[in-house]
Design an enzyme around this catalytic site. Sequence first.
Site, PDB file in Angstrom:
ATOM      1  N   HIS A 160     -11.682  10.654   7.148  1.00 45.79           N
ATOM      2  CA  HIS A 160     -11.481   9.221   7.314  1.00 45.79           C
ATOM      3  C   HIS A 160     -10.949   8.817   8.686  1.00 45.79           C
ATOM      4  O   HIS A 160     -11.438   7.887   9.297  1.00 45.79           O
ATOM      5  CB  HIS A 160     -10.506   8.761   6.234  1.00 45.79           C
ATOM      6  CG  HIS A 160     -10.290   7.288   6.198  1.00 45.79           C
ATOM      7  ND1 HIS A 160     -11.330   6.392   6.195  1.00 45.79           N
ATOM      8  CD2 HIS A 160      -9.149   6.550   6.164  1.00 45.79           C
ATOM      9  CE1 HIS A 160     -10.842   5.160   6.156  1.00 45.79           C
ATOM     10  NE2 HIS A 160      -9.525   5.234   6.161  1.00 45.79           N
ATOM     11  N   ARG A 178      -1.121   9.450   8.957  1.00 44.49           N
ATOM     12  CA  ARG A 178      -1.139   8.023   9.309  1.00 44.49           C
ATOM     13  C   ARG A 178      -0.709   7.177   8.124  1.00 44.49           C
ATOM     14  O   ARG A 178      -1.215   7.341   7.013  1.00 44.49           O
ATOM     15  CB  ARG A 178      -2.554   7.636   9.721  1.00 44.49           C
ATOM     16  CG  ARG A 178      -2.732   6.167  10.007  1.00 44.49           C
ATOM     17  CD  ARG A 178      -4.188   5.879  10.272  1.00 44.49           C
ATOM     18  NE  ARG A 178      -4.967   5.960   9.058  1.00 44.49           N
ATOM     19  CZ  ARG A 178      -5.621   4.926   8.501  1.00 44.49           C
ATOM     20  NH1 ARG A 178      -5.594   3.740   9.068  1.00 44.49           N
ATOM     21  NH2 ARG A 178      -6.316   5.083   7.409  1.00 44.49           N
ATOM     22  N   ARG A 220      -1.935   9.924  -0.001  1.00 43.23           N
ATOM     23  CA  ARG A 220      -3.356  10.210   0.187  1.00 43.23           C
ATOM     24  C   ARG A 220      -3.703  11.695   0.191  1.00 43.23           C
ATOM     25  O   ARG A 220      -4.654  12.132  -0.450  1.00 43.23           O
ATOM     26  CB  ARG A 220      -3.778   9.683   1.558  1.00 43.23           C
ATOM     27  CG  ARG A 220      -4.520   8.415   1.471  1.00 43.23           C
ATOM     28  CD  ARG A 220      -4.926   7.945   2.820  1.00 43.23           C
ATOM     29  NE  ARG A 220      -5.093   6.499   2.713  1.00 43.23           N
ATOM     30  CZ  ARG A 220      -5.511   5.736   3.688  1.00 43.23           C
ATOM     31  NH1 ARG A 220      -5.769   6.229   4.866  1.00 43.23           N
ATOM     32  NH2 ARG A 220      -5.641   4.441   3.500  1.00 43.23           N
ATOM     33  N   HIS A 280      -9.748  10.722   3.152  1.00 43.20           N
ATOM     34  CA  HIS A 280      -9.530   9.652   2.174  1.00 43.20           C
ATOM     35  C   HIS A 280      -9.971  10.164   0.811  1.00 43.20           C
ATOM     36  O   HIS A 280     -11.055  10.747   0.683  1.00 43.20           O
ATOM     37  CB  HIS A 280     -10.325   8.402   2.552  1.00 43.20           C
ATOM     38  CG  HIS A 280      -9.806   7.181   1.875  1.00 43.20           C
ATOM     39  ND1 HIS A 280     -10.013   6.935   0.537  1.00 43.20           N
ATOM     40  CD2 HIS A 280      -9.047   6.150   2.315  1.00 43.20           C
ATOM     41  CE1 HIS A 280      -9.413   5.804   0.202  1.00 43.20           C
ATOM     42  NE2 HIS A 280      -8.818   5.310   1.265  1.00 43.20           N
ATOM     43  N   GLU A 286       0.846  -1.203   0.000  1.00 45.67           N
ATOM     44  CA  GLU A 286       0.000   0.000   0.000  1.00 45.67           C
ATOM     45  C   GLU A 286       0.869   1.236   0.000  1.00 45.67           C
ATOM     46  O   GLU A 286       2.053   1.171   0.373  1.00 45.67           O
ATOM     47  CB  GLU A 286      -0.900   0.015   1.241  1.00 45.67           C
ATOM     48  CG  GLU A 286      -2.162  -0.791   1.057  1.00 45.67           C
ATOM     49  CD  GLU A 286      -3.106  -0.679   2.245  1.00 45.67           C
ATOM     50  OE1 GLU A 286      -2.837   0.068   3.192  1.00 45.67           O
ATOM     51  OE2 GLU A 286      -4.131  -1.381   2.214  1.00 45.67           O
TER      52      GLU A 286
HETATM   53  C1  LIG Z   1     -14.213   2.577   6.165  1.00 47.11           C
HETATM   54  C2  LIG Z   1     -12.950   2.440   6.957  1.00 47.11           C
HETATM   55  C3  LIG Z   1     -11.900   1.693   6.462  1.00 47.11           C
HETATM   56  C4  LIG Z   1     -10.710   1.555   7.198  1.00 47.11           C
HETATM   57  N1  LIG Z   1      -9.710   0.748   6.728  1.00 47.11           N
HETATM   58  C5  LIG Z   1      -8.617   0.537   7.503  1.00 47.11           C
HETATM   59  C6  LIG Z   1      -7.615  -0.399   7.109  1.00 47.11           C
HETATM   60  O1  LIG Z   1      -7.717  -1.029   6.073  1.00 47.11           O
HETATM   61  N2  LIG Z   1      -6.548  -0.584   7.925  1.00 47.11           N
HETATM   62  C7  LIG Z   1      -6.395   0.086   9.105  1.00 47.11           C
HETATM   63  O2  LIG Z   1      -5.396  -0.128   9.813  1.00 47.11           O
HETATM   64  N3  LIG Z   1      -7.335   0.971   9.502  1.00 47.11           N
HETATM   65  C8  LIG Z   1      -8.437   1.194   8.740  1.00 47.11           C
HETATM   66  N4  LIG Z   1      -9.393   2.086   9.167  1.00 47.11           N
HETATM   67  C9  LIG Z   1      -9.221   2.744  10.466  1.00 47.11           C
HETATM   68  C10 LIG Z   1      -9.499   1.740  11.580  1.00 47.11           C
HETATM   69  O3  LIG Z   1     -10.605   0.947  11.224  1.00 47.11           O
HETATM   70  C11 LIG Z   1      -9.810   2.444  12.892  1.00 47.11           C
HETATM   71  O4  LIG Z   1      -8.863   3.413  13.167  1.00 47.11           O
HETATM   72  C12 LIG Z   1      -9.808   1.446  14.052  1.00 47.11           C
HETATM   73  O5  LIG Z   1     -10.627   0.361  13.744  1.00 47.11           O
HETATM   74  C13 LIG Z   1     -10.279   2.127  15.330  1.00 47.11           C
HETATM   75  O6  LIG Z   1     -10.479   1.149  16.296  1.00 47.11           O
HETATM   76  P1  LIG Z   1     -10.925   1.573  17.763  1.00 47.11           P
HETATM   77  O7  LIG Z   1     -11.047   0.328  18.535  1.00 47.11           O
HETATM   78  O8  LIG Z   1     -10.054   2.640  18.261  1.00 47.11           O
HETATM   79  O9  LIG Z   1     -12.372   2.258  17.549  1.00 47.11           O
HETATM   80  P2  LIG Z   1     -13.688   1.709  16.850  1.00 47.11           P
HETATM   81  O10 LIG Z   1     -13.434   0.465  16.123  1.00 47.11           O
HETATM   82  O11 LIG Z   1     -14.285   2.823  16.099  1.00 47.11           O
HETATM   83  O12 LIG Z   1     -14.637   1.367  18.094  1.00 47.11           O
HETATM   84  C14 LIG Z   1     -15.199   2.399  18.858  1.00 47.11           C
HETATM   85  C15 LIG Z   1     -16.101   1.798  19.914  1.00 47.11           C
HETATM   86  O13 LIG Z   1     -16.406   2.798  20.889  1.00 47.11           O
HETATM   87  C16 LIG Z   1     -17.774   2.772  21.179  1.00 47.11           C
HETATM   88  N5  LIG Z   1     -18.186   4.110  21.658  1.00 47.11           N
HETATM   89  C17 LIG Z   1     -17.945   5.320  21.108  1.00 47.11           C
HETATM   90  N6  LIG Z   1     -18.468   6.298  21.864  1.00 47.11           N
HETATM   91  C18 LIG Z   1     -19.068   5.688  22.920  1.00 47.11           C
HETATM   92  C19 LIG Z   1     -19.807   6.146  24.038  1.00 47.11           C
HETATM   93  N7  LIG Z   1     -20.081   7.438  24.245  1.00 47.11           N
HETATM   94  N8  LIG Z   1     -20.277   5.225  24.909  1.00 47.11           N
HETATM   95  C20 LIG Z   1     -20.069   3.896  24.735  1.00 47.11           C
HETATM   96  N9  LIG Z   1     -19.370   3.415  23.690  1.00 47.11           N
HETATM   97  C21 LIG Z   1     -18.874   4.292  22.792  1.00 47.11           C
HETATM   98  C22 LIG Z   1     -18.445   2.358  19.900  1.00 47.11           C
HETATM   99  O14 LIG Z   1     -19.737   1.845  20.160  1.00 47.11           O
HETATM  100  C23 LIG Z   1     -17.447   1.305  19.393  1.00 47.11           C
HETATM  101  O15 LIG Z   1     -17.733   0.075  20.013  1.00 47.11           O
HETATM  102  C24 LIG Z   1     -10.581   2.229   8.437  1.00 47.11           C
HETATM  103  C25 LIG Z   1     -11.639   2.990   8.934  1.00 47.11           C
HETATM  104  C26 LIG Z   1     -12.830   3.099   8.215  1.00 47.11           C
HETATM  105  C27 LIG Z   1     -13.950   3.908   8.775  1.00 47.11           C
END
Ligand SMILES: Cc1cc2nc3c(=O)[nH]c(=O)nc-3n(C[C@H](O)[C@H](O)[C@H](O)COP(=O)(O)OP(=O)(O)OC[C@H]3O[C@@H](n4cnc5c(N)ncnc54)[C@H](O)[C@@H]3O)c2cc1C
Length: 558
Positions: A357, A392, A296, A250, A135
């Site tokens: 993104h 990133r 990007r 993105h 990538e």
């Molecule tokens: C479409 C898309 C494609 C992506 N592709 C990639 C990729 O290919 N590779 C890569 O490395 N990254 C990718 N990313 C980025 C990556 O997915 C995220 O940065 C990562 O998954 C974040 O994980 P996290 O556990 O921090 O948060 P999240 O996975 O967003 O989880 C957040 C959690 O917090 C909870 N929450 C939020 N606020 C509250 C609240 N007030 N009370 C209770 N619960 C709450 C939500 O319910 C959820 O369960 C992508 C992101 C998107 C949107």
Amino acid sequence: MFEPLTQRRYLLSFKAAKLPQQITDVLVIGGGVAGLRAAIAAAEQGVDVLILTKDTIDQSNTWYAQGGIAAVLQPRDSIDAHVRDTLEVGVGLCDEKAVRVVVEEGPRRVLELLQWGARFDKKEGNPYDLAFGLEGGHSFARILHAYGDATGKELATTLINTVRGRETVRISEHSFVIDLLTDNERCVGALALIDGQITVIWARRTIIASGGAGQLYRESTNPKIATADGHAMAYRAGAAVRDMEMVQFHPTTLYVAGSSRALITEAVRGEGAYLIDRTGYRFMQDYHPMGELAPRDVVSRAIVEQIRKTNYTHVYLDVRHLPTQQFRERFPQLARLVDQFEIDITKQPIPIHPATHYMIGGITADELGRSTLEGLYAIGEASCSGLHGANRLASNSLLEGLAFGARAGKDAARAARESDLQFPLKIEHQIPPSSKTELDIADVKSSLRSVMWRNVGIERTGERLAETREIIAFWSRYVMDKTFNIAELGKEATIAGWELQNMLTACFLLTTAAYKRTESRGAHYRLDHPQRDDAKWRLHLQWRRPAEEPERCVIRDP
Ligand SMILES: Cc1cc2nc3c(=O)[nH]c(=O)nc-3n(C[C@H](O)[C@H](O)[C@H](O)COP(=O)(O)OP(=O)(O)OC[C@H]3O[C@@H](n4cnc5c(N)ncnc54)[C@H](O)[C@@H]3O)c2cc1C
């Protein structure tokens, strides 16, 4: 001089003693990759863990991640190369210690996922028979993916199944966390809306893993949950947040009126797709020698410029020249998506537009995921660990969630076991009734997202940022003094009100930081200051309530 943000310590009035109470050793706010991995690590230490998610557990950025997860798993690849790639993309703002933690622990974190049943795509002849992709920004093919473009779903499912096998972990879905509880400048749990009741969760250690902030903008790849709740509640509670101006956009999301902005992974351009404008002109060569495979931020800005030049709403991704069957097999989710909108990719180009993104800035966290507030950890997209710096590197964020999730979960469990906190504590807060006008929450939310996209998006200027800050301060004056009551408004509108208050806080910090950083660096691009200025700006802007001005934290190389 700017008007300060109208800001309270808590979003609601409460007396802890009068509310339903729960006690846990470790509270994890969020059930994405970071929260789930932290819960597993904490449970391995034998402590009680409670995971709260505001929606169902499949509504997270993690679930929607497509492209993949980066890890050094091949003999000719090296830790140093992955570290170097990450530092280069982060243009001077990465914390090299954090980068090394993630890159060095990455392979172990990915291999354990295989043990827990994750099915990454395979190709014979590689170590573990895994298929590795390349990538943008990576000097080696080190990206693992699952089912072509459904990596996040596979990762999340594996972690959810693993968590469900741990006896000491409870998961509570549809449980909205409103605020962190503090006592003597120490986090002691949170207030949450559980089963329609405001509930006190006393926790010996609390981990914020609440994900990103994409919903601050009208155009976003993020699901509805990404309203920066964690950023705002941590700031209200006194934890430091930093690099809030750094937001990654993105370049390619599907642009069909009324549909969500579904992301079209970079890998599609990697497979040879062209970017063309409304006249059919392939324009990327005019902007960067790498054409469609430029970084990007360069591609996003080029698209914005070409849209302006052609006086149109979007551009197109053209895959008509690629072998159709092969394309459909490599990108099954995308193939299904274009089918839904009756776009025949053999005859028509796909309409696309950039969108917000990834939130690079967040709650300041150290190498164990500890925030600056005692008792509180921050991991994943809600945190600012120093891994990403000013931009990133693709596929590094899932890895960050795993690495810091494992570290924070283990440390939080250790600290919880050693903690002498006795619950319940006497905490209460009283807010006077609002004297201001009634509020149309949906209208303010939508106006806020529009103004953020217009003025604090891919291209920024001091004038527009200052104007936006004034607008946010004005809205804040009558939104922030409200309290939302479930009995009056119902659950949905009450949560929407709290989200709006969180969004205003995050937007205010983001816009102010973007205004103050009078240079261009990484994801932050100022039309009026297009150059990078290392002498003045190789530093983090860090915010800590109640101070109104950010601290300037200079970066020291190891
Ligand atoms: C479409 C898309 C494609 C992506 N592709 C990639 C990729 O290919 N590779 C890569 O490395 N990254 C990718 N990313 C980025 C990556 O997915 C995220 O940065 C990562 O998954 C974040 O994980 P996290 O556990 O921090 O948060 P999240 O996975 O967003 O989880 C957040 C959690 O917090 C909870 N929450 C939020 N606020 C509250 C609240 N007030 N009370 C209770 N619960 C709450 C939500 O319910 C959820 O369960 C992508 C992101 C998107 C949107």
